[in-house]
Scaffold this motif. Structure first.
Motif, PDB file in Angstrom:
ATOM      1  N   HIS A 209       0.829  -1.208   0.000  1.00 25.38           N
ATOM      2  CA  HIS A 209       0.000   0.000   0.000  1.00 25.38           C
ATOM      3  C   HIS A 209       0.862   1.255   0.000  1.00 25.38           C
ATOM      4  O   HIS A 209       0.362   2.366   0.144  1.00 25.38           O
ATOM      5  N   PHE A 210       2.175   1.088  -0.146  1.00 29.83           N
ATOM      6  CA  PHE A 210       3.073   2.230  -0.373  1.00 29.83           C
ATOM      7  C   PHE A 210       4.215   1.711  -1.247  1.00 29.83           C
ATOM      8  O   PHE A 210       4.414   0.495  -1.361  1.00 29.83           O
TER       9      PHE A 210
ATOM     10  N   GLN B 212      14.271   4.407   7.709  1.00 28.66           N
ATOM     11  CA  GLN B 212      14.219   3.062   8.285  1.00 28.66           C
ATOM     12  C   GLN B 212      12.886   2.438   7.870  1.00 28.66           C
ATOM     13  O   GLN B 212      11.911   3.151   7.586  1.00 28.66           O
ATOM     14  N   ALA B 213      12.821   1.114   7.850  1.00 32.53           N
ATOM     15  CA  ALA B 213      11.531   0.460   7.602  1.00 32.53           C
ATOM     16  C   ALA B 213      10.572   0.938   8.681  1.00 32.53           C
ATOM     17  O   ALA B 213      10.923   1.017   9.859  1.00 32.53           O
ATOM     18  N   GLY B 214       9.344   1.264   8.268  1.00 30.14           N
ATOM     19  CA  GLY B 214       8.349   1.739   9.219  1.00 30.14           C
ATOM     20  C   GLY B 214       8.216   3.248   9.226  1.00 30.14           C
ATOM     21  O   GLY B 214       7.210   3.790   9.676  1.00 30.14           O
ATOM     22  N   ALA B 215       9.227   3.967   8.721  1.00 27.48           N
ATOM     23  CA  ALA B 215       9.181   5.435   8.703  1.00 27.48           C
ATOM     24  C   ALA B 215       8.618   5.936   7.367  1.00 27.48           C
ATOM     25  O   ALA B 215       8.437   5.158   6.436  1.00 27.48           O
ATOM     26  N   THR B 216       8.327   7.231   7.302  1.00 28.67           N
ATOM     27  CA  THR B 216       7.947   7.826   6.010  1.00 28.67           C
ATOM     28  C   THR B 216       8.924   8.954   5.705  1.00 28.67           C
ATOM     29  O   THR B 216       9.833   9.243   6.489  1.00 28.67           O
TER      30      THR B 216
ATOM     31  N   TYR C   3       9.620   2.847   3.072  1.00 31.73           N
ATOM     32  CA  TYR C   3       8.850   3.779   2.242  1.00 31.73           C
ATOM     33  C   TYR C   3       9.797   4.545   1.314  1.00 31.73           C
ATOM     34  O   TYR C   3      10.741   5.188   1.775  1.00 31.73           O
TER      35      TYR C   3
ATOM     36  N   THR D 201      -4.036 -11.431   6.966  1.00 27.02           N
ATOM     37  CA  THR D 201      -3.425 -10.561   7.975  1.00 27.02           C
ATOM     38  C   THR D 201      -2.786  -9.339   7.328  1.00 27.02           C
ATOM     39  O   THR D 201      -2.862  -8.233   7.870  1.00 27.02           O
TER      40      THR D 201
ATOM     41  N   THR E 138      10.519  -2.353  12.806  1.00 23.80           N
ATOM     42  CA  THR E 138       9.818  -1.162  13.296  1.00 23.80           C
ATOM     43  C   THR E 138       8.609  -0.867  12.410  1.00 23.80           C
ATOM     44  O   THR E 138       7.692  -0.168  12.806  1.00 23.80           O
ATOM     45  N   GLU E 139       8.585  -1.453  11.223  1.00 23.83           N
ATOM     46  CA  GLU E 139       7.467  -1.231  10.310  1.00 23.83           C
ATOM     47  C   GLU E 139       6.219  -2.040  10.692  1.00 23.83           C
ATOM     48  O   GLU E 139       5.164  -1.870  10.092  1.00 23.83           O
TER      49      GLU E 139
ATOM     50  N   GLY F  91       4.165   3.319   5.082  1.00 23.71           N
ATOM     51  CA  GLY F  91       5.440   2.808   5.566  1.00 23.71           C
ATOM     52  C   GLY F  91       5.315   1.626   6.504  1.00 23.71           C
ATOM     53  O   GLY F  91       6.306   0.957   6.800  1.00 23.71           O
ATOM     54  N   LYS F  92       4.093   1.361   6.972  1.00 22.73           N
ATOM     55  CA  LYS F  92       3.872   0.289   7.957  1.00 22.73           C
ATOM     56  C   LYS F  92       3.188  -0.918   7.302  1.00 22.73           C
ATOM     57  O   LYS F  92       2.483  -0.772   6.307  1.00 22.73           O
ATOM     58  N   ILE F  93       3.363  -2.066   7.919  1.00 25.03           N
ATOM     59  CA  ILE F  93       2.682  -3.283   7.439  1.00 25.03           C
ATOM     60  C   ILE F  93       2.244  -4.103   8.647  1.00 25.03           C
ATOM     61  O   ILE F  93       2.759  -3.934   9.754  1.00 25.03           O
ATOM     62  N   PHE F  94       1.292  -4.985   8.402  1.00 26.06           N
ATOM     63  CA  PHE F  94       0.900  -5.922   9.460  1.00 26.06           C
ATOM     64  C   PHE F  94       1.872  -7.100   9.500  1.00 26.06           C
ATOM     65  O   PHE F  94       2.510  -7.436   8.495  1.00 26.06           O
TER      66      PHE F  94
ATOM     67  N   ASP G 287      13.010  -2.634  15.552  1.00 24.17           N
ATOM     68  CA  ASP G 287      14.438  -2.823  15.252  1.00 24.17           C
ATOM     69  C   ASP G 287      15.282  -2.080  16.270  1.00 24.17           C
ATOM     70  O   ASP G 287      15.835  -1.014  15.984  1.00 24.17           O
TER      71      ASP G 287
END
Lengths: 405, 405
Positions: free
Chosen positions: A51-52, A81-85, A103, A166, B188-189, B200-203, B229
């Protein structure tokens, strides 16, 4: 009471079971309990996946227009970092350090993987050494687009499917309800589980076998009992369990003896589906419908009970889940002698081997209907057609590979 | 920290996992919970089976010496219902009415089935009309003799096996303990299960997948978490779970990025088994042993995580149960194009068809390592050997049929 019975073929008996109209219903369960359950509705993607725009590699994100004339130094704006925007614009000569799965900045069209770069000591600069063919960016919706079916109904969910759901934030799923099944063993010869062994008596070995066969086929056993051969007790228990179950499976009491009360109940039922089948073992296998509930009356002989379950019950239980039988029909070659003949088709308990892309079947131990020592190791049933002469070794026949074996 | 890694072949990585010495132990459980558990001791018959001479048919028991000159009338001494015994002597001209499964009088050598008899109205007499070839008596110990092995160890119990044990009055069984496994997802994502989706996030889709894969392979997952992380959090959680588990499976954090702390732990471990494999997807798949516990560090990419589990974890979990992998290796033909090439061998997620005794494999949807839409429907992995030219449609290759699919 000795009464004449009209035997029908196995195919006809299976057809009659298969023509029973089922009232299947659904329930909503948490995904954490849904492995091996069958999904009852199509599931649509609530958003694109990914979704990004996602980095496929660790490296440096740059503009497409900057992807030339290497080696060349870039200014590093920061890291994602993964998880950031990231919402800063990216300009020529600038790069952003980016991690796998992170992202990708809106303007960036390429991620040069870290192996092809040389960062400065203070990490403020990076020299990109060579380009590469791939963008290393997974575009939004590459896997699945919003609104597409991510999981079609009538599939048995597996761990991969649970992951897919999930990923879309789905935590509950609509599945087919399992049929509720009662198991009633009959026979005055049956010992209680804690009784000592005694002459003329046996333990109820069919009970535990049927319960576990039902459960691994996708049914729920919530009533299990053993009854003596007493007409009233059997009749009352049957009536009560029919009222609260989708199926009642009995074993024993379907032969032609004086105490075969299940056979009597079958004859008085609303609809007798069959009470004699041209099959060995288990020619007395009986099925009837009373108060709209199917009673499957299997032989009390262990081998016949085992075979009858696979021929008639397994496909029916699977049908409640909108699934085909797990028995896999193959052509196979009889690889060892079986010399017994019969006027009825025999479903011989066998083991099989798959060799040079061909199935070989071997008769497994003692194949009397009352024998049970081979039930653990039997992993297929092979057809010995009715005949007056033994089937020759090397003959091709139908065989059914059993599930979970 | 970018460090060089030495890639090894899949076969070598599997060999290193396979060489880990396991400390398997056993436990005693009730038979009611033993379906699909693996029996850890040979089980011997405590008595003959059948343990009494048993009638195979409903009919009349007579002396061997009386089996001639039909039709002839006999005096009926009484009847033996299943479950009863009989101790009166039988004399010439006498018969005893007997039911299927019942105890046969000591002197009787034959049961003439009821269809070949005509009882008198008062049932005191019976006319036997014809003889028959078979005795219709199952002798004591026909199936199994006392002291013989009824169930050999190292078999996965199935409903038939439970029936066999029950027939011998056995209510408990010694089985191999399931390995206890912790699953730690890192990144961290990763969103919490109830969070809204965000850029930037995923399940954590790998968590539920790995838990269910472990469980259906025969392991127990009693710890499951997801961690950001953060080096210290990851290190502490790893240490704690290693102390209390047979295996720790992690996913994510094994790439070459700045936050790939699992990779760092691997390099510092007592024994690094591997941290680079010549395989796609999942070349970063890592395994190490610390404090005598295996940490299997799978890629966080769903496709790579899925493949890594089947290649390395499933066989190991099965080994705790003294069982071979359930992946079935076959020769198969690539039946649809797959044009991507790679310097490493690729384990392509496919579907298969068995047609004319041959396996055909079809690449299933999008096969990127980060894609997951095909995980539900993938039912085999097919080998695309490393090459600079695409494998042609029609080429034979190795394929592994996946269990429970």
């Amino acid at each position: 009471m000795l009464t004449r019975r009209t035997p029908i073929s196995v195919a006809e008996a299976q057809k009659r079971i298969n023509e029973i109209t089922l009232t299947t219903s659904t329930e909503i369960i948490p995904l954490t309990e849904a492995n091996h359950r069958v999904i009852a509705t199509d599931v649509y993607a609530p958003y694109d996946y990914p979704h990004f725009r996602r980095a496929g590699m660790d490296g440096y994100a740059i503009l497409a227009s900057d992807d030339h004339d290497y080696p060349r130094e870039f200014t590093v704006l920061g890291e994602i970092q993964a998880g950031a925007t990231w919402d800063q614009p990216l300009r020529p000569g600038e790069a952003v350090r980016i991690m796998t799965g992170a992202y990708v900045p809106k303007d960036a069209e390429k991620v040069i993987r870290i192996e092809k770069t040389r960062p400065s000591a203070d990490k403020q600069k990076v020299t990109i050494i060579t380009s590469e063919r791939k963008s290393n960016i997974t575009e939004t919706g590459t896997d699945v687009k919003k609104g597409e079916i991510v999981l079609a109904k009538d599939q048995e969910l597996n761990p991969g499917g649970l992951a897919v759901l999930t990923a879309f934030g789905i935590q509950q799923v609509t599945v087919y309800k399992k049929p509720r099944i009662a198991i009633i063993a009959t026979g005055t010869e049956l010992l209680g589980p804690h009784d000592p062994i005694a002459a003329g008596k046996i333990f109820n070995s069919n009970g535990i076998m049927l319960k576990n066969l039902v459960e691994e086929s996708g049914g729920i056993v919530d009533f299990e009992t053993q009854l003596p051969d007493e007409a009233n007790v059997i009749k009352e228990t049957l009536e009560k369990q029919m009222a609260s179950h989708d199926i009642v499976i009995t074993d024993g009491g379907v032969s032609v003896g004086d105490f075969d009360y299940i056979g009597d109940e079958a004859r008085k039922a609303d609809q007798l589906l069959f009470n004699k089948i041209k099959q060995r073992p288990g020619s007395v296998t009986t099925a009837f419908i009373q108060h709209k509930t199917l009673v499957m009356a299997l032989s009390g002989n262990p081998g016949a009970c085992f075979t009858g379950f696979y021929l008639y019950m397994e496909p029916l239980i699977r049908r409640y889940q909108h699934q085909p039988s797990r028995l896999r029909k193959v052509r196979a070659t009889l690889a060892a002698p079986y010399n017994k003949t019969n006027g009825f088709d025999r479903y011989l308990r066998c083991t099989y081997e798959f060799k040079n892309n061909h199935f070989l079947v071997y008769p497994n131990g003692i194949n009397r209907s009352g024998s049970l020592a081979n039930l653990q190791t039997t992993n297929c049933l092979a057809l010995i057609p009715h005949s007056t002469t033994p089937m020759k070794v090397g003959t091709e026949t139908d065989a059914w590979l059993l599930p979970f074996k």
